[in-house]
Scaffold this active site. Structure first.
Site, short mmCIF file in Angstrom:
data_model
loop_
_atom_site.label_atom_id
_atom_site.label_comp_id
_atom_site.label_asym_id
_atom_site.label_seq_id
_atom_site.Cartn_x
_atom_site.Cartn_y
_atom_site.Cartn_z
N ARG A 73 0.86 -1.19 0.00
CA ARG A 73 0.00 0.00 0.00
C ARG A 73 0.89 1.23 0.00
O ARG A 73 2.10 1.14 0.14
CB ARG A 73 -0.86 0.01 1.27
CG ARG A 73 -1.70 -1.19 1.46
CD ARG A 73 -2.40 -1.14 2.81
NE ARG A 73 -1.51 -1.53 3.90
CZ ARG A 73 -1.21 -0.79 4.95
NH1 ARG A 73 -1.73 0.41 5.06
NH2 ARG A 73 -0.41 -1.21 5.90
N ARG B 144 1.98 7.76 6.15
CA ARG B 144 0.81 8.18 6.93
C ARG B 144 0.67 9.69 6.84
O ARG B 144 1.66 10.41 7.05
CB ARG B 144 0.97 7.79 8.39
CG ARG B 144 0.98 6.30 8.58
CD ARG B 144 1.15 5.95 10.05
NE ARG B 144 1.37 4.53 10.17
CZ ARG B 144 1.81 3.93 11.25
NH1 ARG B 144 2.07 4.66 12.34
NH2 ARG B 144 1.99 2.63 11.28
N ARG C 95 18.68 -14.52 5.15
CA ARG C 95 19.56 -13.44 5.59
C ARG C 95 19.90 -13.71 7.05
O ARG C 95 19.04 -14.16 7.83
CB ARG C 95 18.88 -12.07 5.48
CG ARG C 95 18.44 -11.71 4.10
CD ARG C 95 19.56 -11.44 3.16
NE ARG C 95 20.28 -10.21 3.47
CZ ARG C 95 21.40 -9.84 2.86
NH1 ARG C 95 21.94 -10.63 1.91
NH2 ARG C 95 21.99 -8.71 3.17
N ARG D 63 20.81 -0.66 11.56
CA ARG D 63 20.21 0.06 12.69
C ARG D 63 21.05 -0.17 13.94
O ARG D 63 21.89 -1.07 13.99
CB ARG D 63 18.77 -0.41 12.92
CG ARG D 63 18.61 -1.89 13.16
CD ARG D 63 17.13 -2.27 13.31
NE ARG D 63 16.96 -3.71 13.46
CZ ARG D 63 15.79 -4.32 13.64
NH1 ARG D 63 14.68 -3.62 13.67
NH2 ARG D 63 15.72 -5.63 13.78
N GLU E 31 23.58 -3.45 14.03
CA GLU E 31 23.06 -4.63 13.34
C GLU E 31 23.46 -4.62 11.88
O GLU E 31 23.19 -3.64 11.17
CB GLU E 31 21.53 -4.62 13.50
CG GLU E 31 20.85 -5.85 13.00
CD GLU E 31 19.35 -5.84 13.36
OE1 GLU E 31 18.97 -5.40 14.47
OE2 GLU E 31 18.56 -6.25 12.49
N TYR F 291 8.52 -15.76 7.60
CA TYR F 291 8.66 -14.80 8.69
C TYR F 291 7.34 -14.80 9.46
O TYR F 291 6.28 -14.54 8.88
CB TYR F 291 8.97 -13.38 8.18
CG TYR F 291 9.00 -12.43 9.36
CD1 TYR F 291 10.16 -12.27 10.08
CD2 TYR F 291 7.85 -11.79 9.80
CE1 TYR F 291 10.18 -11.47 11.22
CE2 TYR F 291 7.86 -11.00 10.94
CZ TYR F 291 9.03 -10.84 11.63
OH TYR F 291 9.05 -10.07 12.77
N ASP G 161 5.49 -13.24 12.95
CA ASP G 161 5.54 -12.47 14.18
C ASP G 161 5.21 -13.40 15.35
O ASP G 161 4.62 -14.47 15.16
CB ASP G 161 4.55 -11.30 14.11
CG ASP G 161 5.19 -10.06 13.49
OD1 ASP G 161 6.40 -9.87 13.68
OD2 ASP G 161 4.47 -9.29 12.83
P1 FAD Z 1 12.62 -19.90 16.99
O1 FAD Z 1 12.46 -18.81 17.97
O2 FAD Z 1 13.65 -19.74 15.94
O3 FAD Z 1 12.93 -21.24 17.81
C1 FAD Z 1 13.40 -22.40 17.18
C2 FAD Z 1 14.33 -23.10 18.16
O4 FAD Z 1 14.65 -24.39 17.62
C3 FAD Z 1 15.65 -22.37 18.35
O5 FAD Z 1 15.86 -22.12 19.73
C4 FAD Z 1 16.69 -23.33 17.80
O6 FAD Z 1 17.90 -23.33 18.55
C5 FAD Z 1 15.99 -24.67 17.91
N1 FAD Z 1 16.47 -25.66 16.94
C6 FAD Z 1 16.45 -25.54 15.58
N2 FAD Z 1 16.95 -26.66 15.02
C7 FAD Z 1 17.29 -27.50 16.03
C8 FAD Z 1 17.86 -28.80 16.07
N3 FAD Z 1 18.14 -29.50 14.95
N4 FAD Z 1 18.08 -29.38 17.28
C9 FAD Z 1 17.78 -28.70 18.41
N5 FAD Z 1 17.24 -27.45 18.43
C10 FAD Z 1 17.00 -26.86 17.26
N6 FAD Z 1 8.04 -10.94 16.18
C11 FAD Z 1 7.23 -10.01 16.75
O7 FAD Z 1 6.06 -10.30 17.04
N7 FAD Z 1 7.70 -8.76 17.05
C12 FAD Z 1 8.97 -8.37 16.76
O8 FAD Z 1 9.35 -7.23 17.03
C13 FAD Z 1 9.84 -9.32 16.14
N8 FAD Z 1 11.10 -8.99 15.85
C14 FAD Z 1 11.90 -9.90 15.21
C15 FAD Z 1 13.19 -9.53 14.88
C16 FAD Z 1 14.01 -10.41 14.20
C17 FAD Z 1 15.42 -9.99 13.86
C18 FAD Z 1 13.52 -11.68 13.83
C19 FAD Z 1 14.37 -12.63 13.03
C20 FAD Z 1 12.25 -12.09 14.20
C21 FAD Z 1 11.42 -11.20 14.89
N9 FAD Z 1 10.14 -11.57 15.30
C22 FAD Z 1 9.32 -10.64 15.88
C23 FAD Z 1 9.63 -12.94 15.07
C24 FAD Z 1 9.91 -13.94 16.25
O9 FAD Z 1 11.31 -14.01 16.46
C25 FAD Z 1 9.32 -15.30 15.90
O10 FAD Z 1 7.91 -15.19 15.82
C26 FAD Z 1 9.64 -16.41 16.90
O11 FAD Z 1 11.00 -16.48 17.20
C27 FAD Z 1 9.20 -17.76 16.33
O12 FAD Z 1 9.42 -18.78 17.28
P2 FAD Z 1 9.76 -20.26 16.80
O13 FAD Z 1 9.66 -21.12 18.01
O14 FAD Z 1 8.93 -20.63 15.62
O15 FAD Z 1 11.27 -20.19 16.25
#
Ligand code: FAD
Length: 380
Positions: A178, A182, A254, A284, A305, A353, A355
């Protein structure tokens, strides 16, 4: 009762594990890292005592009332609005600090005007926007079409090039859906109804989710597929291509490098300062103590970063999801769908990705559907 393995102690593994534990099943959680919490992990900086968002800034925001109730049952959330600033150069080349997302304050400061909302709208859409671009195909064309060259170059181009490692003319127009501007003074980054920050950090919240007598957590343990047979089912929140030993190739990500530095006092006056100029190598700087304005710390810890293409062994942060990756993804998804005994979950397991609120929503839905199927299978 059955026993299930959660690979990953992030939000996805924790929420699914908790739901199934409450249904009476035994849950083993393994994580390769030294801590729970996945990428939401927060910890106290040993030097300054500041609560640090170790894998990048995380702000909780959602419209999902059930998810908001869920996180509030596991942590005290305090009000927090994400207000981002950016450095950039105005049309005369003067360096300044501007408000993001681009809003009426940004426009008036940048163009040295005092426009009211309708005047600013007319100015951007008729005087700035490049209306000769009839059907924008790329991110660059879309930005030029919406906001014109001046705002595009100051606020979109440099940051995007650093974040994605390519020119905006190589990215699809769909990224800017979009008009990304704002015409009022609202500088709250998110529109969502519920926003906040857990007072004690995300790791304390996830610790509470995992705190159940039927859940055991083992850290510093890389999941080995030969373990899968010891359980009735595996929920895998690791990288989708990793499960298949990258046999078809690697899904592109990335990664981020964080350069930590400390400061006595207040380094930048806000939590997140973007750097829009392309010649500044970082995207940032995050000053973590501003995420907890209710705490008081003399010392400050900041992360510069840097974004780059992930190599094998790097932490995968942002899925690239371009044409090449999408083709490879569909091949892996086809394999995943025919692999029995495992459900691929979370941001890495589904190569998206997500949240935090979406991760929790999907985890709750997955756990409920699984528990319902289990119940149905047992019903004679
Ligand atoms: P993850 O948090 O990645 O957890 C997966 C886990 O599995 C990890 O701890 C890893 O070590 C483990 N793992 C993977 N493979 C193996 C293996 N083979 N053996 C053992 N352990 C393993 N969301 C928001 O709502 N607000 C924000 O401001 C926001 N900012 C973000 C900023 C960044 C830079 C990023 C990358 C993401 C951001 N997010 C944000 C999104 C948020 O990080 C995710 O929603 C969340 O981490 C997802 O959780 P998950 O459990 O799916 O994955």
């Amino acid at each position: 009762m059955a026993s299930f393995l959660m690979v990953g102690a992030g939000l996805s593994g924790a929420v699914i594990g908790r739901h199934l534990a409450e249904a009476g099943h035994d849950i083993a959680v393994v994580d390769a890292r030294t801590h729970i919490g996945g990428n939401c992990h927060t910890e106290r900086d040993p030097e300054t005592g500041v609560l640090v968002h170790v894998y990048g800034p995380h702000i909780f925001h959602t419209d999902d009332a059930e998810v908001w109730d869920y996180v509030n049952a596991h942590a005290t959330f305090l009000p927090y609005k994400n207000r981002v600033k950016t450095t950039s150069r105005d049309p005369e080349g003067a360096l300044g600090v501007f408000s993001l997302p681009v809003n009426l304050h940004t426009i008036n400061q940048f163009f040295r005007r005092t426009l009211r909302p309708e005047e600013a709208h007319a100015f951007i859409t008729t005087e700035q926007a490049d209306t000769s671009i009839a059907d924008p195909q790329t991110f660059e064309e879309q930005a030029l079409r919406f906001v014109g060259r001046d705002l595009y170059e100051a606020f979109f181009k440099g940051y995007t090039m650093k974040q994605w490692g390519c020119h905006p003319s190589e990215l699809p127009a769909s990224i800017l859906k979009r008009l990304p501007v704002r015409f009022n003074y609202d500088d709250n980054y998110f529109f969502h109804r519920f926003q906040g920050m857990p007072e004690q950090g995300y790791t304390a919240m996830i610790e509470s989710i995992l705190d159940h007598p039927r859940i055991s957590v083992t850290l510093e343990t890389v999941f080995d597929r030969s373990q899968a047979g010891d359980y009735d089912h595996v929920f895998y929140s690791g990288p989708l291509d990793g499960w298949f030993d990258y046999e078809l190739g690697r899904l592109g990500y990335r990664t981020l490098d964080f350069e930590r530095f400390t400061y006595q006092g207040d380094y930048q006056g806000c939590a997140v300062m973007n750097y829009g100029e392309v010649d500044v190598p970082y995207t940032r700087i995050t000053e973590h103590k501003h995420f907890a304005p209710w705490e008081s710390h003399e010392g400050s810890v900041c992360y510069r970063e840097f974004s780059r293409a992930a190599e094998p062994g790097d932490i995968p942060y942002y899925p690239i999801r371009q044409v090449k990756e999408k083709a490879l993804l569909s091949d892996y998804v086809a394999r995943a769908e025919t692999t029995p005994g495992v459900t691929f979950v979370g941001r890495l397991g589904t190569y998206r990705y997500l949240d935090m609120d979406v991760s929790i929503r999907e985890a709750l839905d997955t756990a409920r559907a699984f528990a319902a199927d289990l119940g149905a299978a047992r019903t004679p």
